[in-house]
Scaffold this active site. Structure first.
Site, PDB file in Angstrom:
ATOM      1  N   LYS A 490      21.526   3.689  -0.639  1.00  0.00           N
ATOM      2  CA  LYS A 490      22.858   3.013  -1.212  1.00  0.00           C
ATOM      3  C   LYS A 490      24.000   3.805  -0.407  1.00  0.00           C
ATOM      4  O   LYS A 490      23.847   4.705   0.205  1.00  0.00           O
ATOM      5  CB  LYS A 490      22.838   3.277  -2.525  1.00  0.00           C
ATOM      6  N   ARG A 590      24.801   6.507 -18.380  1.00  0.00           N
ATOM      7  CA  ARG A 590      25.245   5.722 -17.481  1.00  0.00           C
ATOM      8  C   ARG A 590      24.841   4.340 -17.488  1.00  0.00           C
ATOM      9  O   ARG A 590      24.911   3.601 -18.564  1.00  0.00           O
ATOM     10  CB  ARG A 590      25.146   6.226 -15.945  1.00  0.00           C
ATOM     11  N   HIS A 619      17.213   8.893 -14.915  1.00  0.00           N
ATOM     12  CA  HIS A 619      17.819   9.788 -14.004  1.00  0.00           C
ATOM     13  C   HIS A 619      18.279  10.951 -14.930  1.00  0.00           C
ATOM     14  O   HIS A 619      18.905  11.089 -15.687  1.00  0.00           O
ATOM     15  CB  HIS A 619      19.101   9.072 -13.601  1.00  0.00           C
ATOM     16  N   ARG A 676      12.758   9.908  -6.198  1.00  0.00           N
ATOM     17  CA  ARG A 676      13.777   9.195  -5.686  1.00  0.00           C
ATOM     18  C   ARG A 676      14.539  10.348  -4.822  1.00  0.00           C
ATOM     19  O   ARG A 676      15.545  10.869  -5.199  1.00  0.00           O
ATOM     20  CB  ARG A 676      14.667   8.491  -6.717  1.00  0.00           C
ATOM     21  N   TYR A 718      54.481  15.143   9.604  1.00  0.00           N
ATOM     22  CA  TYR A 718      55.388  14.453   8.488  1.00  0.00           C
ATOM     23  C   TYR A 718      55.711  15.642   7.401  1.00  0.00           C
ATOM     24  O   TYR A 718      55.178  16.479   7.177  1.00  0.00           O
ATOM     25  CB  TYR A 718      54.499  13.458   7.884  1.00  0.00           C
ATOM     26  N   CYS A 766      47.857  13.004   9.247  1.00  0.00           N
ATOM     27  CA  CYS A 766      48.511  11.738   9.233  1.00  0.00           C
ATOM     28  C   CYS A 766      47.196  10.920   9.015  1.00  0.00           C
ATOM     29  O   CYS A 766      45.979  10.878   8.838  1.00  0.00           O
ATOM     30  CB  CYS A 766      49.212  11.640  10.549  1.00  0.00           C
ATOM     31  N   ASP A 768      45.994   8.372  11.329  1.00  0.00           N
ATOM     32  CA  ASP A 768      44.976   8.389  12.312  1.00  0.00           C
ATOM     33  C   ASP A 768      44.955   9.885  13.231  1.00  0.00           C
ATOM     34  O   ASP A 768      44.151   9.736  14.204  1.00  0.00           O
ATOM     35  CB  ASP A 768      45.434   7.125  13.317  1.00  0.00           C
TER      36      ASP A 768
END
Ligand SMILES: *Cc1c(COP(=O)(O)O)cnc(C)c1O
Length: 823
Positions: A490, A590, A619, A676, A718, A766, A768
């Site tokens: 997943k 859940r 689970h 699992r 910044y 920042c 990027d």
């Protein structure tokens, strides 16, 4: 009628290829298969499949020859089946007999590290004047050594074989197969002493490779090696000549490493004369590996100026096969390091494994291999391409062009050189394919890879496919043979790339895959995944898609159960509807049926319209933390009670499962029919107790875009948050929060690894970019930086952020390209 027989003293085969892994079959009529039983695999399972595919000669073990198997074999016309006590030993014997046919210098290489590099470099250094046989990649195990020695032929003038062992007595089997005349003991490390009682035992076991060599090369700076050689080896091999070298300890050859502007001068003085060699390498490991080679070559009689010319051309050994996303929805397999038939066969096997795309293309250079007639070589090559399902060949080089007619049935194009190809080839015709780019060094195929791969941002997540396999096998072993594995892929396989990871898992025959949402399952199906897939959070609008792509829904409540039944009732072909998985809520709270739903559920399951149930599961809420052990056990009890009711109502047993990665480690007694496996596969051991047994899978790397000197008192980034207390060297990295580098890692919370130094962030992260303090580190613009990986464990990074590795892995953005590699 087939022949079942016991071989005489040793087995004599006329086969050309020895096969131990059914998945690597290429030439069935010319192969003999050894059915080997390992801890996790049993080759006997694949006999019928191999017979179907045309194989006719088999070696099987007495103890595996059940009456059923015997009956099966008896029904095969024309098969020849050898029955032996151990297939592995039979394989080793065949190789031992083969070795006896040749009289040539054979170098046996062992040690803790550097075996493969020493071998590869020696092969490169010898190639201009010798015809070299060498172990492919790092084929140095009980199976790998016989397969390596089998490649030996009349044409070879020298052979280089490596031997690796992890337990006592293993070398006793390898020695007669290799039967080296010269030995190289690379070094000894204190790590990985697992299978041995002590360092001393580890050394003496390795020394068994050298009981018959004439000359042994080793470094006296490892006093333990020196001591054991003199104490143990000398008495059993009295004629042995010790060709030792050392930088600090006394030795036959005294060695000095002098750092230079462009690399290192290696100065040798002693029995082999006085010589100085220049190399561009600087690191201790490369210098050690190279010195072993120099000592060998001088002793072998090669002229020092010739050695100098050859080492100048030496390249770092990269035996990686890299799988990358290419342009036009293609994948590129980058293997531009060398090109011989062995390496090509392995690369083609890897190509054939990539089921994400059905079209297979090979860009190939002339094969630079000595010792075989060109006609035979290219004929074999053409057969190989055909056998591996290659549809299109783009050949580069004068020899391939000359041999074009042999590739008549492939769609093929030929170019005299790489430059012409780059100028003239219509790259846009390579859509939806897996493209193997395989060329010998001089052809500079990296230029072709550059054209084919997506022009990406320098921040990449490298996924080590070998490590992933190692981790899978680790959990497989824990789960035992009676328990199936469902691999959780997943969330883009925990950020690692679902199609590629799933493809590897399919190749390694896991039993099930699981995803969270239907779309993730669809994408797997569109990428060639045929394993059963469970979808954990299906919704009504997705039901149609589930049926279309054969995805199995998890049903977790009366509402979704009823929705499913209503939907199935509208289907014209109810038998085409996938089986379902029932989720019970035993304490996680859940998704899942709660105990008050049970009587309703039982009623539904006992009715004739009940869906086909593949499994029932639950689970654990706190499997990773010891403090919750009692609760986990309670959940397990509740689960057993629930599933008992379900099976009674259905009237047949279903697959039952409750453990995730942490559960497998903590509660092996609760493994039931299936486990699992999630985070553990990706290299993080969630209980924290067995991390040392897993290997690092993902390494997040970026580069330094700019470096500047910034005086004390200035601020960085910044909001002027990063105020410098001292004059500093500041590096700007090509990674930011848009890549998934959390903004809370700014201002020193995060640190990255730059050429051996951990450097803290400065100022705010920042979008990027991120600035780090490089003061004290050695760094140049363009250098690679590790954000997390073996040098910066992701668990540490998670701790600094007060989160868990799951969040960091799955939070990496799409802009970060995934590159898959295999050693
Ligand atoms: C994600 C998931 C797992 C795997 O958990 P790990 O801790 O990653 O091993 C197992 N079962 C279910 C239901 C899950 O959602």
């Amino acid at each position: 009628m087939s022949l079942i027989e016991t071989p005489p003293s040793h087995l004599a085969t006329t086969a050309r290829y020895l096969l131990t892994d059914s998945r690597q079959l290429t030439f069935p009529e010319q192969s003999i298969f050894f059915a080997i039983r390992g801890e996790r695999h049993d080759g006997h399972h694949y006999l019928p499949e191999l017979y179907q595919r045309g194989l006719r000669e088999f070696v099987v073990e007495e103890s595996a020859l059940t009456p059923e198997l015997e009956a099966q074999i008896a029904a095969w016309p024309h098969a020849r089946v050898w029955v032996v006590p151990s297939s592995l030993r039979a394989l080793q014997q065949v190789a031992t007999q083969h070795r006896k046919r040749f009289d040539l210098p054979v170098v046996g290489i062992t040690g803790s590290n550097g075996k493969t590099i020493v071998k590869e470099w020696l092969a490169q250094l010898l190639a201009p004047s010798e015809r070299v046989a060498a172990s492919p990649k790092s084929y140095n195990s009980q199976v790998g050594v016989p397969l390596s020695v089998w490649t030996l032929s009349e044409q070879h003038t020298v052979a280089l074989f490596e031997a690796g062992i992890s337990r006592p007595h293993e070398m006793e089997y390898l020695q007669p197969i290799i039967r080296p005349t010269v030995g190289i003991f690379t070094n000894i490390g204190t790590a990985h002493a697992e299978g041995f009682r002590s360092l001393k035992q580890k050394i003496t076991e390795k020394l068994r490779l050298f009981t018959k060599v004439e000359t042994l090369i080793y470094r006296t700076d490892y006093p333990e090696i020196d001591e054991e050689v003199r104490l143990i080896l000398r008495p059993v091999n009295p004629a042995l000549r010790l060709l030792t070298w050392g930088t600090s300890a006394p030795a036959e050859v005294a060695v000095k490493y002098l750092p230079q502007a462009a690399g290192t001068s290696i100065v040798l003085a002693g029995t082999l004369g006085e010589h100085t060699f220049e190399t561009h390498f600087r690191d201790e490991a490369s210098l050690e590996n190279l010195t072993h080679g120099l000592v060998f070559l001088l002793n072998h009689g090669l002229a020092p100026d010739e050695i100098q010319r050859r080492i100048a051309r030496l390249r770092p050994v990269s035996m990686r096969l890299e799988l990358k996303e290419g342009t036009y929805r293609s994948y590129v397999i980058d293997d531009t390091y060398n090109n011989d038939l062995q390496g090509l066969t392995m690369a083609l096997n890897f190509l054939a494994q990539q089921e994400q795309r059905s079209r297979k293309v090979v860009v190939l250079s002339d094969v630079l291999q000595t010792g075989q007639s060109q006609d035979v070589l290219y004929q074999t090559l053409a057969e190989l391409l055909r056998e591996k399902g290659v549809q299109r060949l783009i050949g580069v080089g004068p020899e391939l062009t000359r041999q074009a007619a042999r590739f008549g049935d492939l769609q093929s194009t030929f170019y005299p050189d790489t430059a012409t190809l780059l100028r003239e080839f219509p790259f846009s015709t390579l859509t939806d394919s897996v493209i193997l780019v395989k060329g010998a060094r001089p052809f500079s195929f990296e230029q072709i890879v550059n054209r084919l791969q997506q022009k990406v941002h320098k921040t990449v997540l490298e996924i080590n496919l070998d490590a992933l396999t190692h981790n899978l096998n680790y959990y497989r072993q824990k789960a035992g043979t009676g328990t199936k594995i469902m691999a959780m892929v997943k969330a883009f396989a925990y950020g690692s790339g679902s199609a590629e990871v799933a493809n590897l898992l399919q190749f390694h025959r896991v039993d099930y895959l699981a995803v969270a949402y239907a779309d993730e399952g669809v994408s797997l199906r569109q990428n060639g995944i045929t394993l059963p897939i469970m979808v954990m959070n299906p919704t009504r609008p997705a039901f149609e898609t589930l049926v279309q792509y054969n995805l199995e829904p998890e049903l977790y409540s009366p509402r979704i159960f009823t929705d499913w039944l209503e939907f199935v009732a509208t289907q014209s072909k109810p038998d085409k509807v996938p089986a379902v998985h029932l989720k019970l809520d035993t304490g996680m709270h859940r998704l899942g049926f709660v105990p008050t739903d049970y009587s309703w559920l039982i009623g539904q399951l006992s009715s004739p319209s009940a869906p086909r149930v593949a499994s029932a599961f639950s689970h654990l809420a706190g499997a990773d933390e010891g403090e919750h052990n009692a609760f986990s056990r309670l959940q397990y009890q509740r689960f057993l009670e629930g599933t008992q009711l379900i099976e009674q109502a259905l009237g047949y047993p279903v697959i039952k499962h409750i453990l995730n990665s942490a559960g497998i480690v903590r509660f092996p007694e609760h493994r039931l029919d299936l486990v699992r496996l999630g985070i553990g596969l990706y290299g993080v051991e969630a209980t924290g107790t067995e991390q040392r047994f897993l290997q690092n899978v993902g390494t997040l790397k970026t580069v330094i875009s700019q470096i500047k000197q910034v005086p004390a008192g200035e601020t960085i980034g910044y909001s002027r948050r990063g105020r410098l207390e001292r004059d500093s060297v500041i590096g700007t990295l090509a990674i930011g929060y848009a890549d998934g580098y959390d903004r809370r890692l700014g201002n020193g919370t995060g640190q990255v690894w730059v050429n051996g130094t951990l450097c803290p962030t400065v100022g705010n992260v920042c979008m990027d970019m991120t600035m780090v303090d490089l003061t004290g580190a050695t760094a140049q613009e363009g250098d690679e930086v590790v954000v997390f990986g073996p040098q910066v464990p992701i668990t540490d990074m998670a701790q600094r952020l007060q989160t868990i590795p799951y969040e960091l892995l799955t939070g990496l953005s799409e802009r970060v390209k995934r590159v898959f590699f295999k050693e």
